[in-house]
Every structure is written in C-alpha cells, then in structure tokens.
Design a protein around this motif. Structure first.
Motif, PDB file in Angstrom:
ATOM      1  N   LEU A  56      54.233  35.058  21.310  1.00  0.00           N
ATOM      2  CA  LEU A  56      54.128  35.991  22.607  1.00  0.00           C
ATOM      3  C   LEU A  56      54.534  35.769  23.774  1.00  0.00           C
ATOM      4  CD1 LEU A  56      50.619  37.102  21.086  1.00  0.00           C
ATOM      5  CD2 LEU A  56      52.964  38.099  20.740  1.00  0.00           C
ATOM      6  N   PRO A  57      55.056  36.586  24.580  1.00  0.00           N
ATOM      7  CA  PRO A  57      55.367  36.338  26.102  1.00  0.00           C
ATOM      8  C   PRO A  57      54.202  36.351  26.812  1.00  0.00           C
ATOM      9  CG  PRO A  57      55.910  38.805  25.500  1.00  0.00           C
ATOM     10  CD  PRO A  57      55.522  37.982  24.070  1.00  0.00           C
ATOM     11  N   ASP A  58      53.961  35.982  28.057  1.00  0.00           N
ATOM     12  CA  ASP A  58      53.206  36.130  28.785  1.00  0.00           C
ATOM     13  C   ASP A  58      53.105  37.694  29.484  1.00  0.00           C
ATOM     14  OD1 ASP A  58      52.726  33.659  28.650  1.00  0.00           O
ATOM     15  OD2 ASP A  58      52.810  33.189  30.813  1.00  0.00           O
ATOM     16  N   VAL A  59      52.048  38.245  29.524  1.00  0.00           N
ATOM     17  CA  VAL A  59      51.913  39.719  29.912  1.00  0.00           C
ATOM     18  C   VAL A  59      51.275  39.591  31.430  1.00  0.00           C
ATOM     19  CG1 VAL A  59      50.792  41.905  29.627  1.00  0.00           C
ATOM     20  CG2 VAL A  59      51.309  40.536  27.637  1.00  0.00           C
ATOM     21  N   VAL A  60      52.133  40.259  32.236  1.00  0.00           N
ATOM     22  CA  VAL A  60      52.025  40.220  33.885  1.00  0.00           C
ATOM     23  C   VAL A  60      51.690  41.406  34.451  1.00  0.00           C
ATOM     24  CG1 VAL A  60      52.636  39.425  36.040  1.00  0.00           C
ATOM     25  CG2 VAL A  60      53.114  37.941  34.024  1.00  0.00           C
ATOM     26  N   GLY A  61      50.519  41.722  35.380  1.00  0.00           N
ATOM     27  CA  GLY A  61      50.401  42.932  35.842  1.00  0.00           C
ATOM     28  C   GLY A  61      50.423  42.735  37.419  1.00  0.00           C
ATOM     29  N   ARG A  62      50.842  43.701  38.095  1.00  0.00           N
ATOM     30  CA  ARG A  62      51.077  43.776  39.501  1.00  0.00           C
ATOM     31  C   ARG A  62      50.705  45.106  40.245  1.00  0.00           C
ATOM     32  NH1 ARG A  62      53.745  40.234  43.022  1.00  0.00           N
ATOM     33  NH2 ARG A  62      54.069  40.896  45.020  1.00  0.00           N
ATOM     34  N   LEU A  63      49.775  45.154  41.281  1.00  0.00           N
ATOM     35  CA  LEU A  63      49.343  46.260  41.955  1.00  0.00           C
ATOM     36  C   LEU A  63      49.708  46.073  43.408  1.00  0.00           C
ATOM     37  CD1 LEU A  63      46.115  47.686  40.444  1.00  0.00           C
ATOM     38  CD2 LEU A  63      48.293  48.274  39.822  1.00  0.00           C
ATOM     39  N   GLU A  64      50.421  46.822  44.106  1.00  0.00           N
ATOM     40  CA  GLU A  64      50.873  46.296  45.520  1.00  0.00           C
ATOM     41  C   GLU A  64      50.859  47.615  46.497  1.00  0.00           C
ATOM     42  OE1 GLU A  64      54.941  44.914  47.395  1.00  0.00           O
ATOM     43  OE2 GLU A  64      54.354  43.677  45.836  1.00  0.00           O
ATOM     44  N   TYR A  65      50.351  47.427  47.660  1.00  0.00           N
ATOM     45  CA  TYR A  65      50.599  48.596  48.769  1.00  0.00           C
ATOM     46  C   TYR A  65      51.007  48.118  49.827  1.00  0.00           C
ATOM     47  CZ  TYR A  65      49.325  52.402  51.525  1.00  0.00           C
ATOM     48  OH  TYR A  65      49.411  53.453  52.355  1.00  0.00           O
ATOM     49  N   GLY A  66      51.987  48.695  50.577  1.00  0.00           N
ATOM     50  CA  GLY A  66      52.486  48.178  51.509  1.00  0.00           C
ATOM     51  C   GLY A  66      52.737  49.441  52.756  1.00  0.00           C
ATOM     52  N   GLY A  67      52.916  49.033  53.908  1.00  0.00           N
ATOM     53  CA  GLY A  67      52.828  50.058  55.119  1.00  0.00           C
ATOM     54  C   GLY A  67      53.180  49.267  56.286  1.00  0.00           C
ATOM     55  N   SER A  68      53.520  50.014  57.339  1.00  0.00           N
ATOM     56  CA  SER A  68      53.777  49.276  58.680  1.00  0.00           C
ATOM     57  C   SER A  68      52.804  48.123  59.097  1.00  0.00           C
ATOM     58  CB  SER A  68      53.714  50.425  59.503  1.00  0.00           C
ATOM     59  OG  SER A  68      52.498  51.125  60.123  1.00  0.00           O
ATOM     60  N   TRP A  69      51.530  48.192  58.325  1.00  0.00           N
ATOM     61  CA  TRP A  69      50.646  47.316  58.859  1.00  0.00           C
ATOM     62  C   TRP A  69      50.521  45.950  58.041  1.00  0.00           C
ATOM     63  CZ3 TRP A  69      47.904  45.254  54.732  1.00  0.00           C
ATOM     64  CH2 TRP A  69      48.113  46.202  53.376  1.00  0.00           C
ATOM     65  N   GLY A  70      51.380  45.950  56.952  1.00  0.00           N
ATOM     66  CA  GLY A  70      51.615  44.807  56.136  1.00  0.00           C
ATOM     67  C   GLY A  70      51.733  44.985  54.545  1.00  0.00           C
ATOM     68  N   ALA A 112      49.567  44.285  50.704  1.00  0.00           N
ATOM     69  CA  ALA A 112      48.342  43.581  49.831  1.00  0.00           C
ATOM     70  C   ALA A 112      48.819  43.661  48.544  1.00  0.00           C
ATOM     71  CB  ALA A 112      47.346  44.545  50.085  1.00  0.00           C
ATOM     72  N   ALA A 113      48.550  42.718  47.728  1.00  0.00           N
ATOM     73  CA  ALA A 113      49.010  42.795  46.283  1.00  0.00           C
ATOM     74  C   ALA A 113      47.722  42.131  45.569  1.00  0.00           C
ATOM     75  CB  ALA A 113      50.292  42.070  46.197  1.00  0.00           C
ATOM     76  N   LEU A 114      47.774  42.437  44.239  1.00  0.00           N
ATOM     77  CA  LEU A 114      46.663  41.953  43.134  1.00  0.00           C
ATOM     78  C   LEU A 114      47.555  41.943  41.881  1.00  0.00           C
ATOM     79  CD1 LEU A 114      43.657  41.037  42.455  1.00  0.00           C
ATOM     80  CD2 LEU A 114      43.427  43.654  41.748  1.00  0.00           C
ATOM     81  N   THR A 115      47.544  40.598  41.417  1.00  0.00           N
ATOM     82  CA  THR A 115      48.398  40.237  40.215  1.00  0.00           C
ATOM     83  C   THR A 115      47.462  39.655  39.225  1.00  0.00           C
ATOM     84  OG1 THR A 115      49.075  38.141  41.029  1.00  0.00           O
ATOM     85  CG2 THR A 115      50.490  40.038  41.336  1.00  0.00           C
ATOM     86  N   ALA A 116      47.786  39.550  37.790  1.00  0.00           N
ATOM     87  CA  ALA A 116      47.054  39.074  36.774  1.00  0.00           C
ATOM     88  C   ALA A 116      47.982  38.625  35.556  1.00  0.00           C
ATOM     89  CB  ALA A 116      45.920  39.947  36.159  1.00  0.00           C
ATOM     90  N   ALA A 117      47.726  37.612  34.712  1.00  0.00           N
ATOM     91  CA  ALA A 117      48.639  37.257  33.806  1.00  0.00           C
ATOM     92  C   ALA A 117      47.778  36.746  32.626  1.00  0.00           C
ATOM     93  CB  ALA A 117      49.377  36.023  34.292  1.00  0.00           C
ATOM     94  N   VAL A 118      48.145  37.043  31.697  1.00  0.00           N
ATOM     95  CA  VAL A 118      47.550  36.464  30.181  1.00  0.00           C
ATOM     96  C   VAL A 118      48.804  35.352  29.504  1.00  0.00           C
ATOM     97  CG1 VAL A 118      46.801  36.949  27.990  1.00  0.00           C
ATOM     98  CG2 VAL A 118      46.284  38.408  29.872  1.00  0.00           C
ATOM     99  N   HIS A 119      48.295  34.188  29.075  1.00  0.00           N
ATOM    100  CA  HIS A 119      49.285  33.241  28.771  1.00  0.00           C
ATOM    101  C   HIS A 119      48.741  32.490  27.515  1.00  0.00           C
ATOM    102  CE1 HIS A 119      51.907  29.726  29.103  1.00  0.00           C
ATOM    103  NE2 HIS A 119      50.843  28.891  28.682  1.00  0.00           N
ATOM    104  N   GLN A 120      49.634  32.428  26.516  1.00  0.00           N
ATOM    105  CA  GLN A 120      49.148  32.142  25.026  1.00  0.00           C
ATOM    106  C   GLN A 120      49.669  30.645  25.026  1.00  0.00           C
ATOM    107  OE1 GLN A 120      52.015  32.450  21.799  1.00  0.00           O
ATOM    108  NE2 GLN A 120      50.145  33.711  20.644  1.00  0.00           N
TER     109      GLN A 120
END
Length: 401
Positions: free
Chosen positions: A208-222, A224-232
């Motif tokens: 099985l491949p690794d499953v990766v998720g990513r949430l990101e928000y950006g603006g003029s201030w900079g 922010a990102a939150l990421t996660a992964a599952v590895h077999q």
C-alpha cells in the motif's frame, strides 16, 4: 491602313498567347511566417509553441558548491566540490475544464571523485486539482523552511524538504485555503528494520502507498500548514505480520515586514510513530570518517523479547531570515530531534546554523553557510571513525535563467 490593322491583330494575338502561357505556369506563393507569440496568461517567460495552443517555458540553473567537511582521519577529504546543471520545461494548455500543466526538470551532477549522474528532479501533470507524477517535495513537508537553509538545517541535518517523491494527489484550493489528499510511494520512506535496512533481510513486498493529508492557509501575514501521513511496514516473515505507523506535523511562517521586506520567522514540529523518515531520521545521525554513522534509523526495532516495537521520533525546527538590504540577507536556524527505539536505543540530536546570501544582480546568488550538529544522550559508545559532533560549511554560486 492595312499595315496598321495587321500590327494590331498581331499584338492582340501575342498578348492572348502570353496570358494563356502565364495561366499554365505553376504559381509559387510565399509560405506564411509563423512568429513566436508571447503567452502571458501563465506568467513571464512563456510562449506559444508554433502551430499549437500550448504555452511553454524553458528555464535552467547552473550551481557550483564548495564544501568543508570536518575530517576524522587522514584519508578523509576535508574539501570537496560539486557542479550541477538543471534544465526545466513547463507547459500549459488552456481547455474548457481549466489549464492542463505538464512540467519536468532534470539535473546532472559531478561531485569530487565521482562520475557524473543524472537525476529526475520532478515530472508531473496537473489538471483540475489532480497532481500525478514525481513532485519536488512531499505534500507532508512544510516547504517554506527550505528557503532558510540551503544545507538542510534542522534536527538530524534535516530541513523541511524531504525531496522528490512519486505521488497521485487531489488538491482543493480557494481563498488562500487548500486541502490535499495524496498517495505517495511508501518504498521511498523506508528507513530500516532493526538496523537491517535491506528488502532482502527485513521487508516484504510493498503493498500500500503512504496516505498523506495536508491542510494549508496563507495570506499576506504568512502561511500555516497541518500535515499527516500513514505508513505501512510489511515484514519479510509472514509470521511477523504487518504494522502501520503514522506521522503528524505543523508548520508556521510569519512574515515580518515591520523589520524589513522579505523578513520571516519559520517554525515547525513533527511527531512520528513507526514512520521515522517523516521527522528527519531516515539517514542516521552525525557521521563522518568513512561514512560510518553513529546509528542506523529504523521504523520498527525488535526488543529483547523478540517483538517488533515501533520507533517514536519527534523534531522541532525554527529559523529566522532578515534582509539587510533587498539584495543581502542572513538566516539563523536551529533544530532538535529525539529518537526513541526499542529497549535503551534512545538518541537525541541538535543542530544550529547560519548563512548569508547576496544577489548582486537578478537571478545570481552568492552564498555561504555553516552548520554544527551534535548527538546527545547516546546509549552506546562512539565507534572508531565517528564522533558525536560535526561541522559542515559550503560556498555556493548559482545562476538561474
């Protein structure tokens, strides 16, 4: 009168014959000229490929690096060099369903005492939110930190950029927010099993491949990102069954325009259980001499009872970059990481570094950087040819075009 009439009749006959002959001759018309047209809708440097509706950009990079490597024995090379040339093609084709992008970059490297090697940096297609192919950086990584340290600062010598990896992903993006779900090649994330690190000794076939998720928000201030992964992890022996590890990471870039244009603060933290490469522990710890490492990282290790135990790792990385003038910047960065293996195989690492970058003219970079890395709380004695700390430095000359 009779002579004049005869002359006029002869002229008329001659004119008619000439017209008829001209009509019978083949006509040669000049082929239309196909001019190269600028394609500005996808950015600077794009042009329409003649005879098509595809926009293409050709770019490249030439890089020269000069290293200082702290020697341990007389056979060590204290100074080494590297020359590298990049060639990139980026294309867009407008369609009723949105643009189709296909892009690729390759580079050729010549290191000291090594033959030239060719590497595929990336090659992927993007369409309607789908990304397919080999991308420059895993969707798990917090890429902005890579702009601070070109040596890869951070815990265990790690910046945020894991490197190129094969993926199939979908990204939804709107109003500065994006969410990505990706399947990435898990074989490239293997770090070892109980120090074996070989598919013939420790791993079964990849399932099985690794499953990766990513949430990101950006603006003029900079950003922010939150990421996660599952590895077999599948073991070579069927009796050992299969285990699943995971990793999670948060990253933050805060722009500091009140100090100077371009200034920014970078922070990130990652934790993994049975997926050590996601926290930067894929390549062992500080090493030198003949390339020997203080230890070999693993995803799982066998304890004294003979059972597989997941390795738990975490890392903290931070850095700040300041522009003294628009063409000169300085960055400071540091990282700390911990490796909690089976029984007493626990390790901790920290690293610090600094660099200065100068862009005297557009797309020309002159830079210097140094890093110091040290292993602490090590459970075993240091082997011959290795040590717990190490200095590295590099000078870089780079031209993009």
């Amino acid at each position: 009168m009779r002579i004049s009439t005869l002359l006029l009749s002869s002229a008329a006959l001659l004119a008619g014959a000439t017209a008829g002959l001209a009509a019978d001759l083949p006509s040669k018309k000049a082929a239309p000229v196909e001019y190269v047209r600028v394609c500005s809708q996808f950015g600077a440097g794009f042009f329409y490929i003649p005879g098509s509706d595809t926009c293409l950009k050709v770019s490249g990079r030439v890089r020269a690096d000069y290293y200082y490597n702290q020697p341990l024995v007389r056979a060590d090379n204290t100074t080494t060099t590297r020359a590298r040339g990049y060639l990139a093609l980026d294309s867009y084709t407008a369609t009723d369903m949105g643009p189709v992008r296909a892009t690729t970059r390759v580079y050729v490297t010549k290191d000291s005492l090594a033959g030239a090697s060719t590497t595929l940096d990336w090659a992927y297609i993007q369409f309607a939110g789908v990304t397919a192919g080999r991308i420059a950086t895993s969707f798990f990584e917090f890429a902005p930190f890579g702009g601070v340290s070109f040596l890869g600062g951070g815990a265990n010598g790690r910046g945020s950029d894991y490197g190129a990896i094969n993926t199939l992903a979908y990204t939804y993006a709107a109003n500065g927010f994006s969410a990505t779900l990706a399947m990435e090649d898990g074989t490239e994330r293997r770090t070892g099993l109980n120090g074996l690190g070989s598919a013939s000794l420790g791993y079964a076939g990849h399932a099985l491949p690794d499953v990766v998720g990513r949430l990101e928000y950006g603006g003029s201030w900079g950003v922010a990102a939150l990421t996660a992964a599952v590895h077999q992890t599948r073991y070579a022996l069927a009796s050992d069954n299969t285990d699943y590890g995971f990793a999670i990471q948060g990253g933050l870039k805060i722009n500091l325009p009140m100090l100077a244009a371009g200034d920014a603060l970078f922070l990130q933290a990652a934790y993994a259980d049975g997926a050590s490469s996601y926290t930067g522990w894929a390549s062992g710890a500080a090493k030198n001499g003949a390339g020997a490492a203080l230890f070999t990282a693993s995803d799982y290790e066998k304890n004294a009872a003979g059972n597989w135990v997941s390795v738990k790792t975490w890392s903290l990385v931070g850095g700040v970059e300041h522009y003294w003038v628009p063409t000169i910047s300085t960055a400071l960065f540091a990282g700390y990481g911990h490796y909690d293996g089976a029984d007493a195989s626990d390790w901790s690492m920290f690293s610090v570094g600094a660099n200065v970058k100068w862009t005297p003219v557009k797309n020309l970079l002159l830079a210097a950087e140094t890093t110091y890395q040290r292993a602490v709380d090590t459970p075993v004695a240091v082997a011959a040819g290795t040590q717990k700390d190490i200095w590295n430095a590099r000078l870089r000359v780079q031209r993009d075009f």
